[in-house]
Write an enzyme that holds these catalytic residues in place. Sequence first.
Site, PDB file in Angstrom:
ATOM      1  N   TRP A 156       1.298  -1.139   0.213  1.00 15.57           N
ATOM      2  CA  TRP A 156      -0.390   0.302  -0.198  1.00 15.57           C
ATOM      3  C   TRP A 156       1.249   1.528  -0.054  1.00 15.57           C
ATOM      4  O   TRP A 156       0.571   1.750   0.663  1.00 15.57           O
ATOM      5  CB  TRP A 156      -0.911   0.249   1.181  1.00 15.57           C
ATOM      6  CG  TRP A 156      -1.167  -1.911   1.456  1.00 15.57           C
ATOM      7  CD1 TRP A 156      -1.531  -1.935   3.161  1.00 15.57           C
ATOM      8  CD2 TRP A 156      -2.714  -2.264   0.897  1.00 15.57           C
ATOM      9  NE1 TRP A 156      -2.598  -2.892   3.030  1.00 15.57           N
ATOM     10  CE2 TRP A 156      -2.771  -3.366   1.475  1.00 15.57           C
ATOM     11  CE3 TRP A 156      -3.012  -2.076  -0.445  1.00 15.57           C
ATOM     12  CZ2 TRP A 156      -4.133  -4.365   0.838  1.00 15.57           C
ATOM     13  CZ3 TRP A 156      -3.442  -3.225  -0.924  1.00 15.57           C
ATOM     14  CH2 TRP A 156      -3.762  -4.184  -0.335  1.00 15.57           C
ATOM     15  N   ILE A 157       2.026   1.568  -0.758  1.00 13.63           N
ATOM     16  CA  ILE A 157       2.652   2.241  -0.427  1.00 13.63           C
ATOM     17  C   ILE A 157       2.152   3.448  -1.829  1.00 13.63           C
ATOM     18  O   ILE A 157       2.573   3.783  -2.931  1.00 13.63           O
ATOM     19  CB  ILE A 157       4.425   2.023  -0.822  1.00 13.63           C
ATOM     20  CG1 ILE A 157       4.521   1.070   0.105  1.00 13.63           C
ATOM     21  CG2 ILE A 157       5.274   2.812  -1.421  1.00 13.63           C
ATOM     22  CD1 ILE A 157       4.415   0.685   1.360  1.00 13.63           C
ATOM     23  N   ARG A 243      -1.172  12.968   9.223  1.00  7.13           N
ATOM     24  CA  ARG A 243      -2.676  13.832  10.434  1.00  7.13           C
ATOM     25  C   ARG A 243      -2.566  13.740   9.638  1.00  7.13           C
ATOM     26  O   ARG A 243      -4.118  13.918   9.419  1.00  7.13           O
ATOM     27  CB  ARG A 243      -2.777  12.034  10.999  1.00  7.13           C
ATOM     28  CG  ARG A 243      -2.509  10.607  11.557  1.00  7.13           C
ATOM     29  CD  ARG A 243      -1.733  10.242  12.404  1.00  7.13           C
ATOM     30  NE  ARG A 243      -1.931   8.710  12.629  1.00  7.13           N
ATOM     31  CZ  ARG A 243      -1.333   7.586  13.205  1.00  7.13           C
ATOM     32  NH1 ARG A 243      -1.170   7.764  14.474  1.00  7.13           N
ATOM     33  NH2 ARG A 243      -0.567   6.803  13.070  1.00  7.13           N
ATOM     34  N   ARG A 268     -32.062  22.548  -8.775  1.00  5.40           N
ATOM     35  CA  ARG A 268     -32.857  21.725  -9.206  1.00  5.40           C
ATOM     36  C   ARG A 268     -34.130  21.911  -8.920  1.00  5.40           C
ATOM     37  O   ARG A 268     -34.034  22.222  -7.887  1.00  5.40           O
ATOM     38  CB  ARG A 268     -32.183  20.362  -8.238  1.00  5.40           C
ATOM     39  CG  ARG A 268     -33.324  19.275  -8.658  1.00  5.40           C
ATOM     40  CD  ARG A 268     -33.495  18.851  -9.318  1.00  5.40           C
ATOM     41  NE  ARG A 268     -34.216  17.322  -9.203  1.00  5.40           N
ATOM     42  CZ  ARG A 268     -34.849  17.019 -10.586  1.00  5.40           C
ATOM     43  NH1 ARG A 268     -33.974  16.316 -11.886  1.00  5.40           N
ATOM     44  NH2 ARG A 268     -35.640  15.291 -10.580  1.00  5.40           N
ATOM     45  N   GLU A 363      -2.793   6.195   6.608  1.00  7.60           N
ATOM     46  CA  GLU A 363      -2.195   6.897   8.182  1.00  7.60           C
ATOM     47  C   GLU A 363      -2.866   6.365   9.524  1.00  7.60           C
ATOM     48  O   GLU A 363      -2.776   7.687  10.182  1.00  7.60           O
ATOM     49  CB  GLU A 363      -2.312   8.119   7.781  1.00  7.60           C
ATOM     50  CG  GLU A 363      -1.072   8.027   6.229  1.00  7.60           C
ATOM     51  CD  GLU A 363      -0.228   9.619   5.540  1.00  7.60           C
ATOM     52  OE1 GLU A 363      -0.839  10.431   7.276  1.00  7.60           O
ATOM     53  OE2 GLU A 363       0.321  10.081   4.986  1.00  7.60           O
ATOM     54  N   THR A 365      -5.907   3.874  10.894  1.00  4.79           N
ATOM     55  CA  THR A 365      -7.108   3.641  10.455  1.00  4.79           C
ATOM     56  C   THR A 365      -7.855   4.486  11.698  1.00  4.79           C
ATOM     57  O   THR A 365      -7.360   5.061  12.818  1.00  4.79           O
ATOM     58  CB  THR A 365      -7.769   2.561  10.955  1.00  4.79           C
ATOM     59  OG1 THR A 365      -7.350   1.638  11.970  1.00  4.79           O
ATOM     60  CG2 THR A 365      -7.237   1.217   9.872  1.00  4.79           C
TER      61      THR A 365
HETATM   62  N1  CAA Z   1       3.627   9.462  18.303  1.00  2.00           N
HETATM   63  C1  CAA Z   1       5.025   9.608  18.760  1.00  2.00           C
HETATM   64  N2  CAA Z   1       5.422   8.235  19.480  1.00  2.00           N
HETATM   65  C2  CAA Z   1       4.311   6.855  19.189  1.00  2.00           C
HETATM   66  C3  CAA Z   1       2.629   7.353  19.325  1.00  2.00           C
HETATM   67  C4  CAA Z   1       2.878   8.983  18.150  1.00  2.00           C
HETATM   68  N3  CAA Z   1       0.937   8.694  18.228  1.00  2.00           N
HETATM   69  N4  CAA Z   1       2.305   6.586  19.018  1.00  2.00           N
HETATM   70  C5  CAA Z   1       3.360   5.208  19.727  1.00  2.00           C
HETATM   71  N5  CAA Z   1       4.625   5.979  19.734  1.00  2.00           N
HETATM   72  C6  CAA Z   1       5.823   5.539  20.940  1.00  2.00           C
HETATM   73  C7  CAA Z   1       6.135   5.316  21.717  1.00  2.00           C
HETATM   74  O1  CAA Z   1       6.050   6.463  22.922  1.00  2.00           O
HETATM   75  C8  CAA Z   1       7.171   3.942  21.704  1.00  2.00           C
HETATM   76  O2  CAA Z   1       7.960   4.423  21.790  1.00  2.00           O
HETATM   77  P1  CAA Z   1       9.029   4.870  23.143  1.00  2.00           P
HETATM   78  O3  CAA Z   1       9.572   2.622  22.879  1.00  2.00           O
HETATM   79  O4  CAA Z   1      10.581   5.220  22.891  1.00  2.00           O
HETATM   80  O5  CAA Z   1       8.503   4.864  24.199  1.00  2.00           O
HETATM   81  C9  CAA Z   1       7.115   3.424  20.762  1.00  2.00           C
HETATM   82  O6  CAA Z   1       6.041   4.468  19.742  1.00  2.00           O
HETATM   83  C10 CAA Z   1       5.819   2.094  20.793  1.00  2.00           C
HETATM   84  O7  CAA Z   1       4.610   2.221  21.641  1.00  2.00           O
HETATM   85  P2  CAA Z   1       3.362   1.135  21.551  1.00  2.00           P
HETATM   86  O8  CAA Z   1       3.528   0.655  23.181  1.00  2.00           O
HETATM   87  O9  CAA Z   1       2.338   2.380  22.596  1.00  2.00           O
HETATM   88  O10 CAA Z   1       3.344   0.291  20.033  1.00  2.00           O
HETATM   89  P3  CAA Z   1       2.202  -0.084  19.664  1.00  2.00           P
HETATM   90  O11 CAA Z   1       2.348  -1.149  19.239  1.00  2.00           O
HETATM   91  O12 CAA Z   1       1.340  -0.814  21.211  1.00  2.00           O
HETATM   92  O13 CAA Z   1       1.203   1.037  18.706  1.00  2.00           O
HETATM   93  C11 CAA Z   1       0.578   2.401  17.160  1.00  2.00           C
HETATM   94  C12 CAA Z   1       1.560   1.325  18.522  1.00  2.00           C
HETATM   95  C13 CAA Z   1      -0.194   3.731  17.957  1.00  2.00           C
HETATM   96  C14 CAA Z   1      -0.947   1.511  17.050  1.00  2.00           C
HETATM   97  C15 CAA Z   1       0.858   2.248  15.983  1.00  2.00           C
HETATM   98  O14 CAA Z   1       1.241   1.118  15.883  1.00  2.00           O
HETATM   99  C16 CAA Z   1       0.234   3.268  15.038  1.00  2.00           C
HETATM  100  O15 CAA Z   1       0.041   4.473  14.957  1.00  2.00           O
HETATM  101  N6  CAA Z   1      -0.416   1.876  13.675  1.00  2.00           N
HETATM  102  C17 CAA Z   1      -0.594   2.562  11.906  1.00  2.00           C
HETATM  103  C18 CAA Z   1       0.133   2.655  11.466  1.00  2.00           C
HETATM  104  C19 CAA Z   1      -0.287   3.964  10.306  1.00  2.00           C
HETATM  105  O16 CAA Z   1      -0.606   4.822  11.352  1.00  2.00           O
HETATM  106  N7  CAA Z   1       0.379   3.440   9.118  1.00  2.00           N
HETATM  107  C20 CAA Z   1       0.037   3.479   8.675  1.00  2.00           C
HETATM  108  C21 CAA Z   1       0.522   3.346   7.606  1.00  2.00           C
HETATM  109  S1  CAA Z   1       1.426   5.112   6.253  1.00  2.00           S
HETATM  110  C22 CAA Z   1       0.188   4.916   5.325  1.00  2.00           C
HETATM  111  O17 CAA Z   1      -0.207   5.528   5.431  1.00  2.00           O
HETATM  112  C23 CAA Z   1       0.846   7.023   4.282  1.00  2.00           C
HETATM  113  C24 CAA Z   1       0.818   6.399   2.913  1.00  2.00           C
HETATM  114  O18 CAA Z   1       1.236   6.167   2.206  1.00  2.00           O
HETATM  115  C25 CAA Z   1      -0.644   7.280   2.980  1.00  2.00           C
END
Ligand code: CAA
Length: 381
Positions: A156-157, A243, A268, A363, A365
Amino acid sequence: MNFEFTEDHLMIQESAKDFALNEIAPSAVHRDKTAEFPHEIVKKMGELGFMGMMVPPEFGGAGLDTISYVLAMIEISKVDASVGVIMSVNNSLVCYGLEKYGSDHIKEKYLVPLAKGEKLGAFALSEPEAGSDATKQKTTAERDGDYFVLNGIKNWITNGTTADYVLVMAATNKELAHKGISTLVVEKGTPGFEHGIKEDKLGIRSSDTCSLTFQNCKVPAENIVWEEGKGFNFAMNTLNGGRIGIASQAVGIAEASLEAAIKYSKERKAFGQTISNFQAIQFMLSDMAVRVDAAKLLTLKAAAAKDAGKPYYKEAAMAKLYASKIAVQNALDAIQIHGGYGYVREYLVERYLRDAKITEIYEGTSEIQKVVIARALLDNK
Ligand code: CAA
């Protein structure tokens, strides 16, 4: 609190609007049908400074603030959300990330051409089995002397087939879980790096989405962003800004739906008068307008926090959660107001619905945004 934009903000908004109407709108319907990538448009956007809006001029950018970026993103996405996402990924996920965390070498070699719009960037975090659960990276980057050797698949890039440079998240040390993920800049054409075919999508059809594969792909170690093991933090920090970009894209779609609905309802006729005279339609339009303003204010609030150097991850998640939801709702309401005409391609509103849906998915869900917000509320990010 000041709700007025500066002269500069208004100028940026106006120039984005002019560009969108004159340069993007004429081909938007055609590109939605054919799924052709808007190469010429993206090139011109680069020349005008829209591809590296927040990057300081010394690194090739326009040196503007996040509020300006939001205003430009809204105007461009109002006309074509496909162009909106191309712009958002390059600005928020790629340029912002490299400017904040890249070495001098990376800034000079990669950020400058990306911010000038001479090159296009992509951000490769998602994998077939790592979407919302982004820490579960299967792609590996093993150190071999002055190189990292990449192996794995990304999914999905956005900008995947067109990007010149891709920021790839990969596990450099699996034992350390998310602390063992790193980010590398990979150039198109590097042996072992291939892209898949462009996905045939429901909406944002002229944007370019595909999978990427890496097979023993050797990337210079100096292309590491920030430092080894910081790749997950890099992705999270960068996505917070991303986001804001997607929330702006959603606001643009929601506003386009409102404007189309107002226009159609004044043209309309039914039962001897224009349908805008009916309270049922007026109430729908009122609800749509309130939603647009609320989503815009949330998005600008997140942008203002970012510009002020304050934490903004919760604000960005709230803006994206709400703006994406109301983009879908406004598109549905615009279709309802158009009746049968809303369901055919002759009118634009069916595209708005198809384009809006993805803003609830990429980015992060909507469910992930709620996780982020709830953790912030409970002080347990
Ligand atoms: N901002 C900054 N840091 C964050 C954060 C945020 N919003 N959310 C988590 N972190 C950090 C935490 O502080 C932690 O850091 P440290 O270990 O240094 O303290 C680290 O990330 C791990 O955090 P968690 O233990 O909370 O991790 P998790 O696995 O429980 O959950 C999650 C994290 C929020 C669910 C995360 O995995 C997430 O955001 N998932 C969604 C991913 C996403 O948005 N993908 C989009 C793909 S890109 C895309 O779509 C681009 C495109 O081409 C359009």
